[in-house]
Design a protein around this motif. Sequence first.
Motif, PDB file in Angstrom:
ATOM      1  N   ARG A   1      26.722  41.697  45.179  1.00 38.90           N
ATOM      2  CA  ARG A   1      25.627  41.005  45.956  1.00 38.90           C
ATOM      3  C   ARG A   1      26.246  40.363  46.396  1.00 38.90           C
ATOM      4  O   ARG A   1      25.863  39.421  47.219  1.00 38.90           O
ATOM      5  CB  ARG A   1      24.064  41.442  45.338  1.00 38.90           C
ATOM      6  N   THR A   2      27.843  39.862  46.392  1.00 38.78           N
ATOM      7  CA  THR A   2      28.207  38.740  47.598  1.00 38.78           C
ATOM      8  C   THR A   2      29.176  39.031  48.557  1.00 38.78           C
ATOM      9  O   THR A   2      29.489  39.885  48.077  1.00 38.78           O
ATOM     10  CB  THR A   2      29.021  38.096  45.972  1.00 38.78           C
ATOM     11  N   VAL A   3      28.422  38.105  49.592  1.00 38.95           N
ATOM     12  CA  VAL A   3      29.568  38.080  50.332  1.00 38.95           C
ATOM     13  C   VAL A   3      29.838  36.195  51.034  1.00 38.95           C
ATOM     14  O   VAL A   3      28.891  36.021  50.631  1.00 38.95           O
ATOM     15  CB  VAL A   3      28.933  38.896  51.629  1.00 38.95           C
ATOM     16  N   GLN A   4      30.424  35.838  50.644  1.00 37.47           N
ATOM     17  CA  GLN A   4      31.479  34.774  51.210  1.00 37.47           C
ATOM     18  C   GLN A   4      32.497  35.066  51.626  1.00 37.47           C
ATOM     19  O   GLN A   4      33.561  35.624  51.562  1.00 37.47           O
ATOM     20  CB  GLN A   4      31.253  34.044  49.844  1.00 37.47           C
TER      21      GLN A   4
ATOM     22  N   VAL B   1      49.962  27.983  40.833  1.00 34.41           N
ATOM     23  CA  VAL B   1      49.491  27.797  42.120  1.00 34.41           C
ATOM     24  C   VAL B   1      48.084  28.250  43.296  1.00 34.41           C
ATOM     25  O   VAL B   1      48.474  27.753  44.491  1.00 34.41           O
ATOM     26  CB  VAL B   1      50.903  26.911  43.575  1.00 34.41           C
ATOM     27  N   ALA B   2      48.438  29.607  43.172  1.00 35.11           N
ATOM     28  CA  ALA B   2      47.697  30.428  43.636  1.00 35.11           C
ATOM     29  C   ALA B   2      46.368  31.333  43.440  1.00 35.11           C
ATOM     30  O   ALA B   2      45.794  31.020  42.709  1.00 35.11           O
ATOM     31  CB  ALA B   2      48.003  31.700  43.544  1.00 35.11           C
ATOM     32  N   ASP B   3      45.353  30.955  44.118  1.00 32.78           N
ATOM     33  CA  ASP B   3      44.105  31.498  44.423  1.00 32.78           C
ATOM     34  C   ASP B   3      43.762  32.958  44.580  1.00 32.78           C
ATOM     35  O   ASP B   3      45.080  33.685  45.374  1.00 32.78           O
ATOM     36  CB  ASP B   3      43.375  30.807  45.367  1.00 32.78           C
ATOM     37  N   ILE B   4      43.423  33.793  43.158  1.00 33.69           N
ATOM     38  CA  ILE B   4      43.540  35.569  43.071  1.00 33.69           C
ATOM     39  C   ILE B   4      42.630  35.670  43.015  1.00 33.69           C
ATOM     40  O   ILE B   4      41.410  35.439  42.694  1.00 33.69           O
ATOM     41  CB  ILE B   4      44.541  35.697  42.056  1.00 33.69           C
ATOM     42  N   VAL B   5      41.665  37.503  43.951  1.00 34.79           N
ATOM     43  CA  VAL B   5      41.084  37.266  43.873  1.00 34.79           C
ATOM     44  C   VAL B   5      41.301  39.684  43.357  1.00 34.79           C
ATOM     45  O   VAL B   5      42.369  39.980  44.656  1.00 34.79           O
ATOM     46  CB  VAL B   5      39.990  37.851  45.327  1.00 34.79           C
ATOM     47  N   CYS B   6      41.104  40.331  42.881  1.00 37.05           N
ATOM     48  CA  CYS B   6      41.310  41.111  42.472  1.00 37.05           C
ATOM     49  C   CYS B   6      40.526  41.734  41.997  1.00 37.05           C
ATOM     50  O   CYS B   6      39.556  41.953  41.101  1.00 37.05           O
ATOM     51  CB  CYS B   6      42.681  40.949  41.502  1.00 37.05           C
TER      52      CYS B   6
ATOM     53  N   ASN C   1      33.537  47.374  48.207  1.00 35.36           N
ATOM     54  CA  ASN C   1      33.976  46.508  47.637  1.00 35.36           C
ATOM     55  C   ASN C   1      34.804  46.311  49.869  1.00 35.36           C
ATOM     56  O   ASN C   1      35.517  46.887  49.459  1.00 35.36           O
ATOM     57  CB  ASN C   1      34.377  45.945  46.744  1.00 35.36           C
ATOM     58  N   MET C   2      35.433  45.135  49.734  1.00 25.36           N
ATOM     59  CA  MET C   2      35.453  44.875  50.928  1.00 25.36           C
ATOM     60  C   MET C   2      35.998  43.470  51.634  1.00 25.36           C
ATOM     61  O   MET C   2      36.330  42.636  50.773  1.00 25.36           O
ATOM     62  CB  MET C   2      35.346  45.476  52.383  1.00 25.36           C
ATOM     63  N   ILE C   3      37.417  43.278  51.411  1.00 24.86           N
ATOM     64  CA  ILE C   3      38.103  41.897  51.987  1.00 24.86           C
ATOM     65  C   ILE C   3      38.456  41.716  53.572  1.00 24.86           C
ATOM     66  O   ILE C   3      39.299  42.971  53.533  1.00 24.86           O
ATOM     67  CB  ILE C   3      39.227  41.536  51.279  1.00 24.86           C
ATOM     68  N   ILE C   4      38.909  40.800  54.063  1.00 20.57           N
ATOM     69  CA  ILE C   4      38.909  41.117  55.945  1.00 20.57           C
ATOM     70  C   ILE C   4      39.365  40.022  56.036  1.00 20.57           C
ATOM     71  O   ILE C   4      38.922  38.658  55.625  1.00 20.57           O
ATOM     72  CB  ILE C   4      37.553  41.449  56.740  1.00 20.57           C
ATOM     73  N   ALA C   5      40.755  39.477  56.316  1.00 23.64           N
ATOM     74  CA  ALA C   5      41.120  38.540  56.312  1.00 23.64           C
ATOM     75  C   ALA C   5      41.909  38.246  58.107  1.00 23.64           C
ATOM     76  O   ALA C   5      43.144  39.428  58.858  1.00 23.64           O
ATOM     77  CB  ALA C   5      42.373  38.209  55.062  1.00 23.64           C
TER      78      ALA C   5
ATOM     79  N   GLU D   1      37.359  36.912  54.216  1.00 22.59           N
ATOM     80  CA  GLU D   1      35.899  36.753  53.433  1.00 22.59           C
ATOM     81  C   GLU D   1      36.156  38.347  52.576  1.00 22.59           C
ATOM     82  O   GLU D   1      36.540  39.317  52.528  1.00 22.59           O
ATOM     83  CB  GLU D   1      35.395  37.208  55.010  1.00 22.59           C
ATOM     84  N   LEU D   2      35.108  37.692  52.170  1.00 20.07           N
ATOM     85  CA  LEU D   2      34.791  38.946  50.845  1.00 20.07           C
ATOM     86  C   LEU D   2      33.401  39.576  50.700  1.00 20.07           C
ATOM     87  O   LEU D   2      32.706  39.125  50.153  1.00 20.07           O
ATOM     88  CB  LEU D   2      35.234  38.718  49.104  1.00 20.07           C
ATOM     89  N   ALA D   3      33.322  40.702  50.379  1.00 22.75           N
ATOM     90  CA  ALA D   3      31.586  41.337  49.744  1.00 22.75           C
ATOM     91  C   ALA D   3      32.230  42.265  48.783  1.00 22.75           C
ATOM     92  O   ALA D   3      33.480  43.254  49.106  1.00 22.75           O
ATOM     93  CB  ALA D   3      31.352  42.312  50.923  1.00 22.75           C
ATOM     94  N   THR D   4      31.179  41.847  48.283  1.00 20.55           N
ATOM     95  CA  THR D   4      31.384  43.283  46.785  1.00 20.55           C
ATOM     96  C   THR D   4      29.506  43.695  46.539  1.00 20.55           C
ATOM     97  O   THR D   4      28.584  42.523  46.191  1.00 20.55           O
ATOM     98  CB  THR D   4      31.454  42.694  45.879  1.00 20.55           C
ATOM     99  N   VAL D   5      29.585  45.121  47.136  1.00 16.70           N
ATOM    100  CA  VAL D   5      28.125  45.355  46.561  1.00 16.70           C
ATOM    101  C   VAL D   5      27.613  46.507  45.387  1.00 16.70           C
ATOM    102  O   VAL D   5      29.376  47.868  46.489  1.00 16.70           O
ATOM    103  CB  VAL D   5      27.335  45.853  48.043  1.00 16.70           C
ATOM    104  N   TYR D   6      27.700  47.106  44.231  1.00 20.15           N
ATOM    105  CA  TYR D   6      27.584  48.541  43.846  1.00 20.15           C
ATOM    106  C   TYR D   6      26.258  48.155  42.940  1.00 20.15           C
ATOM    107  O   TYR D   6      25.664  47.614  42.338  1.00 20.15           O
ATOM    108  CB  TYR D   6      28.909  47.854  42.749  1.00 20.15           C
TER     109      TYR D   6
END
Length: 211
Positions: free
Chosen positions: A206-209, A185-190, A154-158, A164-169
Amino acid sequence: MCRLLWVRAEHPFQITDHLDRFACLSQASTEYQGHGWGCAWLEDGNWQVYRDIRPVWEDDLARFNTTTLLVAHARSAFRDEGIRVENNMPFFDGQQVFIFNGELQGVRIRESGRIGAEKIFNFIKRFDRDGHLPALRKGVDLIEKRTRYVRAMNMIIANRDSSELATVYNENPAYFQMYRSRRDVADIVCSEPYPGETGWRPIDNRTVQTL
Protein backbone atom coordinates in the motif's frame (compact mmCIF):
# COMPACT_ATOMS: atom_id res chain seq x y z
CA MET A 1 1.29 -11.62 -13.66
CA CYS A 2 4.39 -9.74 -14.77
CA ARG A 3 7.79 -8.54 -13.61
CA LEU A 4 8.72 -4.86 -13.32
CA LEU A 5 12.05 -3.02 -13.28
CA TRP A 6 12.99 0.64 -12.80
CA VAL A 7 16.57 1.96 -12.64
CA ARG A 8 17.77 5.55 -12.26
CA ALA A 9 21.22 7.10 -11.78
CA GLU A 10 22.82 10.52 -12.00
CA HIS A 11 25.42 9.23 -14.46
CA PRO A 12 24.94 6.85 -17.41
CA PHE A 13 24.94 3.13 -16.66
CA GLN A 14 24.99 0.08 -18.90
CA ILE A 15 21.43 -0.99 -19.70
CA THR A 16 22.49 -4.56 -20.45
CA ASP A 17 23.88 -5.06 -16.93
CA HIS A 18 20.40 -4.65 -15.50
CA LEU A 19 18.45 -6.37 -18.28
CA ASP A 20 20.64 -9.46 -17.96
CA ARG A 21 19.68 -9.78 -14.29
CA PHE A 22 16.05 -8.95 -15.05
CA ALA A 23 15.99 -11.70 -17.69
CA CYS A 24 17.37 -14.23 -15.22
CA LEU A 25 14.79 -13.49 -12.53
CA SER A 26 11.99 -13.44 -15.11
CA GLN A 27 13.00 -16.84 -16.47
CA ALA A 28 13.19 -18.28 -12.95
CA SER A 29 9.88 -16.75 -11.81
CA THR A 30 7.23 -18.93 -10.20
CA GLU A 31 4.85 -17.73 -12.94
CA TYR A 32 5.67 -17.80 -16.65
CA GLN A 33 6.98 -14.41 -17.82
CA GLY A 34 7.55 -15.26 -21.47
CA HIS A 35 4.66 -13.56 -23.29
CA GLY A 36 6.93 -10.83 -24.61
CA TRP A 37 8.73 -7.97 -22.94
CA GLY A 38 9.68 -4.35 -23.41
CA CYS A 39 11.77 -1.52 -22.07
CA ALA A 40 12.03 2.26 -22.30
CA TRP A 41 15.05 4.43 -21.61
CA LEU A 42 16.10 8.05 -21.85
CA GLU A 43 18.52 8.92 -24.64
CA ASP A 44 19.57 12.56 -25.12
CA GLY A 45 16.58 13.57 -23.01
CA ASN A 46 14.03 11.65 -25.10
CA TRP A 47 12.28 8.35 -24.50
CA GLN A 48 13.23 5.36 -26.60
CA VAL A 49 10.92 2.33 -26.50
CA TYR A 50 11.64 -1.27 -27.48
CA ARG A 51 9.25 -4.24 -27.43
CA ASP A 52 9.54 -7.84 -28.57
CA ILE A 53 7.16 -10.78 -28.50
CA ARG A 54 9.95 -13.16 -27.46
CA PRO A 55 10.70 -13.82 -23.78
CA VAL A 56 13.27 -11.36 -22.46
CA TRP A 57 15.74 -14.19 -21.81
CA GLU A 58 15.69 -15.13 -25.52
CA ASP A 59 16.34 -11.63 -26.87
CA ASP A 60 19.68 -10.03 -27.73
CA LEU A 61 20.16 -7.73 -24.74
CA ALA A 62 23.61 -6.64 -25.91
CA ARG A 63 21.88 -4.26 -28.37
CA PHE A 64 21.34 -1.63 -25.65
CA ASN A 65 23.85 1.06 -24.67
CA THR A 66 23.67 3.45 -21.71
CA THR A 67 21.08 5.64 -20.01
CA THR A 68 20.26 7.39 -16.75
CA LEU A 69 16.68 6.05 -16.55
CA LEU A 70 15.43 2.59 -17.52
CA VAL A 71 11.98 0.98 -17.22
CA ALA A 72 11.40 -2.66 -18.20
CA HIS A 73 8.53 -5.14 -18.15
CA ALA A 74 8.30 -8.91 -18.70
CA ARG A 75 4.78 -10.06 -19.50
CA SER A 76 2.69 -12.92 -18.19
CA ALA A 77 -0.57 -12.49 -20.09
CA PHE A 78 -3.82 -13.00 -18.17
CA ARG A 79 -5.30 -16.36 -19.21
CA ASP A 80 -2.65 -16.48 -21.97
CA GLU A 81 -4.77 -14.06 -24.00
CA GLY A 82 -3.91 -11.08 -26.21
CA ILE A 83 -0.33 -12.16 -26.84
CA ARG A 84 0.63 -9.51 -29.38
CA VAL A 85 3.59 -7.17 -29.33
CA GLU A 86 1.35 -4.08 -29.27
CA ASN A 87 0.04 -5.24 -25.88
CA ASN A 88 3.53 -5.32 -24.42
CA MET A 89 4.55 -2.69 -21.94
CA PRO A 90 5.93 -0.14 -21.35
CA PHE A 91 3.03 1.85 -22.73
CA PHE A 92 4.11 5.30 -23.92
CA ASP A 93 1.93 8.34 -24.58
CA GLY A 94 4.66 10.66 -25.84
CA GLN A 95 5.47 11.97 -22.35
CA GLN A 96 5.17 9.12 -19.84
CA VAL A 97 5.91 5.42 -19.78
CA PHE A 98 3.85 2.93 -17.76
CA ILE A 99 4.37 -0.62 -16.51
CA PHE A 100 1.92 -2.74 -14.51
CA ASN A 101 1.70 -6.05 -12.67
CA GLY A 102 -1.46 -7.31 -11.05
CA GLU A 103 -4.96 -8.63 -11.40
CA LEU A 104 -8.27 -6.85 -10.84
CA GLN A 105 -11.60 -8.67 -10.71
CA GLY A 106 -14.86 -6.90 -11.45
CA VAL A 107 -13.48 -3.49 -12.44
CA ARG A 108 -16.11 -0.81 -12.97
CA ILE A 109 -14.34 1.97 -14.83
CA ARG A 110 -14.96 3.16 -18.38
CA GLU A 111 -11.75 3.93 -20.18
CA SER A 112 -10.11 3.34 -23.56
CA GLY A 113 -7.35 0.79 -23.97
CA ARG A 114 -6.58 -2.53 -25.64
CA ILE A 115 -6.00 -4.39 -22.37
CA GLY A 116 -6.74 -3.72 -18.71
CA ALA A 117 -3.32 -2.26 -17.92
CA GLU A 118 -3.64 0.36 -20.67
CA LYS A 119 -7.10 1.31 -19.39
CA ILE A 120 -5.62 1.83 -15.91
CA PHE A 121 -2.85 4.03 -17.36
CA ASN A 122 -5.35 6.18 -19.24
CA PHE A 123 -7.68 6.38 -16.24
CA ILE A 124 -4.93 7.65 -13.93
CA LYS A 125 -3.88 10.29 -16.46
CA ARG A 126 -7.32 11.88 -16.13
CA PHE A 127 -6.11 13.41 -12.86
CA ASP A 128 -2.69 14.71 -14.00
CA ARG A 129 -3.78 18.31 -13.56
CA ASP A 130 -3.28 17.74 -9.82
CA GLY A 131 0.32 16.57 -10.29
CA HIS A 132 1.73 13.11 -11.00
CA LEU A 133 1.79 11.78 -7.44
CA PRO A 134 -1.69 13.08 -6.48
CA ALA A 135 -2.99 11.68 -9.78
CA LEU A 136 -1.61 8.24 -8.97
CA ARG A 137 -2.99 8.32 -5.43
CA LYS A 138 -6.43 9.39 -6.63
CA GLY A 139 -6.45 6.88 -9.47
CA VAL A 140 -5.45 3.96 -7.25
CA ASP A 141 -8.04 4.92 -4.63
CA LEU A 142 -10.87 5.16 -7.19
CA ILE A 143 -9.89 1.93 -8.93
CA GLU A 144 -9.93 0.10 -5.59
CA LYS A 145 -13.37 1.48 -4.77
CA ARG A 146 -14.70 0.45 -8.18
CA THR A 147 -13.23 -3.07 -8.18
CA ARG A 148 -14.79 -6.13 -6.60
CA TYR A 149 -11.42 -7.62 -5.66
CA VAL A 150 -7.86 -6.37 -6.13
CA ARG A 151 -5.55 -9.33 -6.15
CA ALA A 152 -2.66 -6.96 -6.83
CA MET A 153 -2.01 -3.59 -8.46
CA ASN A 154 1.66 -2.68 -8.85
CA MET A 155 2.65 0.04 -11.29
CA ILE A 156 5.32 2.58 -12.15
CA ILE A 157 4.73 5.74 -14.21
CA ALA A 158 7.83 7.65 -15.32
CA ASN A 159 8.49 10.83 -17.24
CA ARG A 160 11.73 12.68 -17.87
CA ASP A 161 11.58 14.49 -14.53
CA SER A 162 9.95 12.12 -12.03
CA SER A 163 8.80 8.56 -11.43
CA GLU A 164 5.93 7.35 -9.27
CA LEU A 165 5.26 3.90 -7.80
CA ALA A 166 2.12 2.25 -6.44
CA THR A 167 2.12 -1.21 -4.88
CA VAL A 168 -1.11 -2.72 -3.53
CA TYR A 169 -1.83 -6.41 -3.01
CA ASN A 170 -4.22 -8.54 -0.96
CA GLU A 171 -2.53 -11.92 -1.30
CA ASN A 172 0.75 -13.70 -2.07
CA PRO A 173 3.29 -11.13 -0.83
CA ALA A 174 6.07 -13.57 -1.75
CA TYR A 175 5.22 -12.83 -5.38
CA PHE A 176 3.70 -9.34 -5.39
CA GLN A 177 5.92 -7.41 -2.95
CA MET A 178 8.29 -4.95 -4.63
CA TYR A 179 11.94 -4.40 -3.64
CA ARG A 180 14.43 -1.53 -3.76
CA SER A 181 18.23 -1.39 -3.75
CA ARG A 182 21.24 0.81 -4.34
CA ARG A 183 23.73 -0.94 -6.63
CA ASP A 184 26.90 0.92 -7.57
CA VAL A 185 25.52 4.37 -8.51
CA ALA A 186 22.02 3.20 -9.43
CA ASP A 187 18.72 3.31 -7.54
CA ILE A 188 16.73 0.19 -8.47
CA VAL A 189 13.15 -0.98 -7.94
CA CYS A 190 12.22 -4.48 -9.06
CA SER A 191 9.60 -7.18 -8.57
CA GLU A 192 12.33 -9.38 -7.08
CA PRO A 193 15.89 -8.88 -5.83
CA TYR A 194 18.51 -9.53 -8.48
CA PRO A 195 19.61 -13.18 -8.33
CA GLY A 196 22.38 -13.77 -5.83
CA GLU A 197 22.43 -10.18 -4.54
CA THR A 198 21.82 -9.02 -0.98
CA GLY A 199 20.90 -5.63 0.46
CA TRP A 200 17.47 -5.35 -1.15
CA ARG A 201 14.76 -3.74 0.99
CA PRO A 202 11.09 -4.77 0.67
CA ILE A 203 8.70 -1.93 -0.16
CA ASP A 204 5.70 -1.84 2.15
CA ASN A 205 2.33 -2.90 0.83
CA ARG A 206 0.00 0.00 0.00
CA THR A 207 2.88 2.34 -0.81
CA VAL A 208 2.19 5.16 -3.27
CA GLN A 209 5.20 7.43 -3.62
CA THR A 210 7.62 9.34 -5.81
CA LEU A 211 10.78 7.36 -6.41
